[in-house]
Motif scaffolding. Structure first.
Motif, PDB file in Angstrom:
ATOM      1  N   THR A  34       0.819  -1.217   0.000  1.00  0.00           N
ATOM      2  CA  THR A  34       0.000   0.000   0.000  1.00  0.00           C
ATOM      3  C   THR A  34       0.855   1.270   0.000  1.00  0.00           C
ATOM      4  OG1 THR A  34      -0.256   0.079   2.408  1.00  0.00           O
ATOM      5  CG2 THR A  34      -1.917  -1.162   1.174  1.00  0.00           C
ATOM      6  N   GLY A  35       2.077   1.165   0.522  1.00  0.00           N
ATOM      7  CA  GLY A  35       2.984   2.321   0.480  1.00  0.00           C
ATOM      8  C   GLY A  35       3.255   2.733  -0.957  1.00  0.00           C
ATOM      9  N   TYR A  38       0.548   5.061  -2.171  1.00  0.00           N
ATOM     10  CA  TYR A  38       0.710   6.457  -1.723  1.00  0.00           C
ATOM     11  C   TYR A  38       1.856   7.126  -2.481  1.00  0.00           C
ATOM     12  CZ  TYR A  38      -2.748   5.648   1.873  1.00  0.00           C
ATOM     13  OH  TYR A  38      -3.936   5.369   2.511  1.00  0.00           O
ATOM     14  N   ARG A  39       2.891   6.336  -2.773  1.00  0.00           N
ATOM     15  CA  ARG A  39       4.024   6.886  -3.530  1.00  0.00           C
ATOM     16  C   ARG A  39       3.596   7.231  -4.961  1.00  0.00           C
ATOM     17  NH1 ARG A  39       9.360   5.900  -1.574  1.00  0.00           N
ATOM     18  NH2 ARG A  39       9.286   5.076   0.537  1.00  0.00           N
ATOM     19  N   VAL A 100       6.163  11.966   0.314  1.00  0.00           N
ATOM     20  CA  VAL A 100       5.020  11.052   0.422  1.00  0.00           C
ATOM     21  C   VAL A 100       4.209  11.192   1.716  1.00  0.00           C
ATOM     22  CG1 VAL A 100       6.423   9.076   1.213  1.00  0.00           C
ATOM     23  CG2 VAL A 100       4.274   8.643   0.057  1.00  0.00           C
ATOM     24  N   SER A 101       4.860  11.495   2.826  1.00  0.00           N
ATOM     25  CA  SER A 101       4.087  11.596   4.065  1.00  0.00           C
ATOM     26  C   SER A 101       3.138  12.783   4.031  1.00  0.00           C
ATOM     27  CB  SER A 101       5.013  11.672   5.276  1.00  0.00           C
ATOM     28  OG  SER A 101       5.487  10.388   5.579  1.00  0.00           O
ATOM     29  N   SER A 104       0.234  11.661   2.154  1.00  0.00           N
ATOM     30  CA  SER A 104      -0.527  10.622   2.863  1.00  0.00           C
ATOM     31  C   SER A 104      -1.414  11.162   3.983  1.00  0.00           C
ATOM     32  CB  SER A 104       0.408   9.585   3.478  1.00  0.00           C
ATOM     33  OG  SER A 104       1.357   9.181   2.564  1.00  0.00           O
ATOM     34  N   ARG A 110      -6.461   9.448   1.416  1.00  0.00           N
ATOM     35  CA  ARG A 110      -6.609   8.242   2.242  1.00  0.00           C
ATOM     36  C   ARG A 110      -7.929   7.541   1.935  1.00  0.00           C
ATOM     37  NH1 ARG A 110      -2.370   7.757   4.990  1.00  0.00           N
ATOM     38  NH2 ARG A 110      -3.041   5.675   5.550  1.00  0.00           N
ATOM     39  N   GLY A 130       1.606  -1.826   5.200  1.00  0.00           N
ATOM     40  CA  GLY A 130       1.389  -0.379   5.208  1.00  0.00           C
ATOM     41  C   GLY A 130       1.512   0.212   6.589  1.00  0.00           C
ATOM     42  N   ARG A 131       0.624   1.154   6.890  1.00  0.00           N
ATOM     43  CA  ARG A 131       0.660   1.821   8.194  1.00  0.00           C
ATOM     44  C   ARG A 131      -0.652   1.652   8.959  1.00  0.00           C
ATOM     45  NH1 ARG A 131       4.561   2.413   5.589  1.00  0.00           N
ATOM     46  NH2 ARG A 131       6.300   3.864   5.790  1.00  0.00           N
ATOM     47  N   ASP A 132      -1.737   1.420   8.216  1.00  0.00           N
ATOM     48  CA  ASP A 132      -3.071   1.424   8.831  1.00  0.00           C
ATOM     49  C   ASP A 132      -3.890   0.211   8.412  1.00  0.00           C
ATOM     50  OD1 ASP A 132      -3.248   2.068   6.175  1.00  0.00           O
ATOM     51  OD2 ASP A 132      -4.799   3.590   6.427  1.00  0.00           O
ATOM     52  N   ILE A 133      -3.230  -0.859   8.003  1.00  0.00           N
ATOM     53  CA  ILE A 133      -3.981  -2.009   7.488  1.00  0.00           C
ATOM     54  C   ILE A 133      -4.765  -2.690   8.628  1.00  0.00           C
ATOM     55  CG2 ILE A 133      -3.884  -4.126   6.094  1.00  0.00           C
ATOM     56  CD1 ILE A 133      -2.804  -1.493   4.728  1.00  0.00           C
ATOM     57  N   ARG A 181       9.248  11.018   8.515  1.00  0.00           N
ATOM     58  CA  ARG A 181       8.079  10.251   8.056  1.00  0.00           C
ATOM     59  C   ARG A 181       7.387   9.542   9.215  1.00  0.00           C
ATOM     60  NH1 ARG A 181       8.363   6.230   3.742  1.00  0.00           N
ATOM     61  NH2 ARG A 181      10.619   6.061   3.838  1.00  0.00           N
ATOM     62  N   ASP A 185       3.625  10.199  10.011  1.00  0.00           N
ATOM     63  CA  ASP A 185       2.743   9.029   9.881  1.00  0.00           C
ATOM     64  C   ASP A 185       2.033   8.698  11.201  1.00  0.00           C
ATOM     65  OD1 ASP A 185       3.686   8.868   7.304  1.00  0.00           O
ATOM     66  OD2 ASP A 185       4.980   7.133   7.627  1.00  0.00           O
ATOM     67  N   ARG A 188      -0.582  11.993  12.369  1.00  0.00           N
ATOM     68  CA  ARG A 188      -1.623  12.572  11.512  1.00  0.00           C
ATOM     69  C   ARG A 188      -3.018  12.246  12.073  1.00  0.00           C
ATOM     70  NH1 ARG A 188      -0.012   8.215   7.156  1.00  0.00           N
ATOM     71  NH2 ARG A 188      -1.263   6.502   7.916  1.00  0.00           N
TER      72      ARG A 188
HETATM   73  O1   DC Z   1       5.946   1.749   3.030  1.00  0.00           O
HETATM   74  P1   DC Z   1       6.523   2.999   2.335  1.00  0.00           P
HETATM   75  O2   DC Z   1       7.720   3.560   3.007  1.00  0.00           O
HETATM   76  O3   DC Z   1       6.735   2.785   0.888  1.00  0.00           O
HETATM   77  O4   DC Z   1       5.343   4.079   2.484  1.00  0.00           O
HETATM   78  C1   DC Z   1       5.492   5.369   2.008  1.00  0.00           C
HETATM   79  C2   DC Z   1       4.620   6.334   2.794  1.00  0.00           C
HETATM   80  O5   DC Z   1       3.258   6.084   2.513  1.00  0.00           O
HETATM   81  C3   DC Z   1       4.750   6.288   4.308  1.00  0.00           C
HETATM   82  O6   DC Z   1       5.706   7.210   4.788  1.00  0.00           O
HETATM   83  C4   DC Z   1       3.381   6.651   4.791  1.00  0.00           C
HETATM   84  C5   DC Z   1       2.470   6.331   3.655  1.00  0.00           C
HETATM   85  N1   DC Z   1       1.599   5.185   3.898  1.00  0.00           N
HETATM   86  C6   DC Z   1       0.447   5.388   4.585  1.00  0.00           C
HETATM   87  O7   DC Z   1       0.180   6.496   5.042  1.00  0.00           O
HETATM   88  N2   DC Z   1      -0.432   4.361   4.765  1.00  0.00           N
HETATM   89  C7   DC Z   1      -0.149   3.149   4.277  1.00  0.00           C
HETATM   90  N3   DC Z   1      -1.041   2.152   4.445  1.00  0.00           N
HETATM   91  C8   DC Z   1       1.053   2.907   3.581  1.00  0.00           C
HETATM   92  C9   DC Z   1       1.937   3.954   3.439  1.00  0.00           C
END
Ligand code: DC
Length: 234
Positions: A34-35, A38-39, A100-101, A104, A110, A130-133, A181, A185, A188
Motif C-alpha cells: 500500500t505504500g 501512496y508513492r 510522500v508523508s 498521505s 486516504r 502499510g501503516r493502517d492495514i 516520516r 505518519d 496525523r
Molecule cells: O511503506 P513505504 O515507506 O513505501 O510508504 C510510504 C509512505 O506512505 C509512508 O511514509 C506513509 C504512507 N503510507 C500510509 O500512510 N499508509 C499506508 N497504508 C502505507 C503507506
C-alpha cells in the motif's frame, strides 16, 4: 483452506515489504504494497503540480489516477502501475520519499486509497503491508503484525536498498527522512500509524529476513489451526 488477511504495519524500512512478499509467496497469496500506492499518488501530484491544500484540485486529480499492480516477468517482480505505466523505480527515489508523508495525510487521498485496498482484499487471501492495514483498512484481519526496528538499522537497510538501485544517499539524509516520516505518519489525524491492540509486535533490529518470515508464518499457522479446530467443535 479458508483464506485470511494478513496485515503487516509498522515504521518505514523495517523490512515490511520483503517479509510480506515472501510470506505471500509461501502461502500462494496476493501481496499488496500500500505504500507504493501512496508513492504513486505523490508522483502524480508532483508531475501535475497539484496543490496539496486545494481539495477540489486533489479530488479532480484523484479521479484521473488509476493504480494497479502487474507482474513483470522479465524483471521477475511485481510493479506498481500508474495510468498504464510502470512507476516502480521512480517511486522509490528520495524525492518521492521526501514528499510522500505530506500527501498521505490528506483525507481525500486516504479515503480513495483505503477504499481501493478494501476492494483488492475483499476475497481475502492477501498479505497487505502499510501503516493502517490492521487499524483502518482491514481491522478484521485474522493476523496482524506490527513491525519496528531501531532507526540506525532501518537507515542502513534503506541505504543498501538504494545502493542496489545505484542511488548513493548519505546515511544522515536517510535518518532524517525516516524520522520525519515516522513522526508525520504516527501523528496525523486520519488513521495514524499505531499498533492495533491485537497486533503481534515484531522488532527486526537483530533479525535476518528468514526469521521475520518464520515469525509471521508461525502466527498464520496457529491462527488457521485454531480456526479449523473451533469450526470442528461448533
Ligand atoms: O511503506 P513505504 O515507506 O513505501 O510508504 C510510504 C509512505 O506512505 C509512508 O511514509 C506513509 C504512507 N503510507 C500510509 O500512510 N499508509 C499506508 N497504508 C502505507 C503507506
Amino acid at each position: 483452506m479458508k483464506k485470511i488477511v494478513i496485515a503487516i504495519d509498522g515504521y518505514s524500512s523495517c523490512g515490511k515489504s520483503t517479509t510480506a512478499k515472501l510470506v505471500a509467496a509461501e502461502l500462494g497469496y496476493a501481496y499488496i504494497d500500500t505504500g507504493a500506492m501512496y508513492r504513486a499518488v505523490t508522483l502524480y501530484f508532483l508531475q501535475h503540480h497539484i496543490s496539496l491544500t486545494n481539495p477540489k484540485e486533489i479530488q479532480k486529480a484523484l479521479s484521473n489516477i488509476d493504480i494497479t499492480f502487474w507482474y513483470n516477468a522479465k524483471a521477475k517482480r511485481n510493479e506498481v502501475v500508474l495510468n498504464d505505466l510502470s512507476v516502480e523505480d521512480e517511486i522509490r527515489k528520495m524525492y518521492i520519499s521526501n514528499q510522500v508523508s505530506e500527501v498521505s495525510v490528506i483525507a481525500e487521498v486516504r479515503r480513495a486509497l483505503v477504499a481501493q485496498q478494501q476492494k483488492m482484499g475483499k476475497k481475502r487471501g492477501v498479505v497487505m503491508d502499510g501503516r493502517d492495514i490492521g487499524t483502518a483498512v482491514f481491522p478484521d484481519s485474522e493476523v496482524k503484525i506490527f513491525m519496528t526496528a531501531d532507526v540506525l538499522t532501518r537507515a542502513k537497510r534503506r541505504q543498501q536498498e538504494l545502493l542496489e538501485k545505484k542511488q548513493l544517499v548519505n546515511l544522515d539524509e536517510i535518518i532524517t527522512n525516516l524520522e520525519k516520516r515516522d513522526l508525520i505518519d504516527s501523528t496525523r489525524a486520519e488513521s495514524p500509524l499505531r499498533r492495533a491492540e491485537d497486533a503481534y509486535l515484531l522488532d527486526t533490529s537483530h533479525m535476518v529476513i528468514e526469521e521475520q518470515v518464520d515469525f509471521v508464518l508461525h502466527k498464520v499457522g496457529s491462527k488457521i489451526l485454531n480456526e479449523a479446530y473451533s469450526e470442528q467443535q461448533s
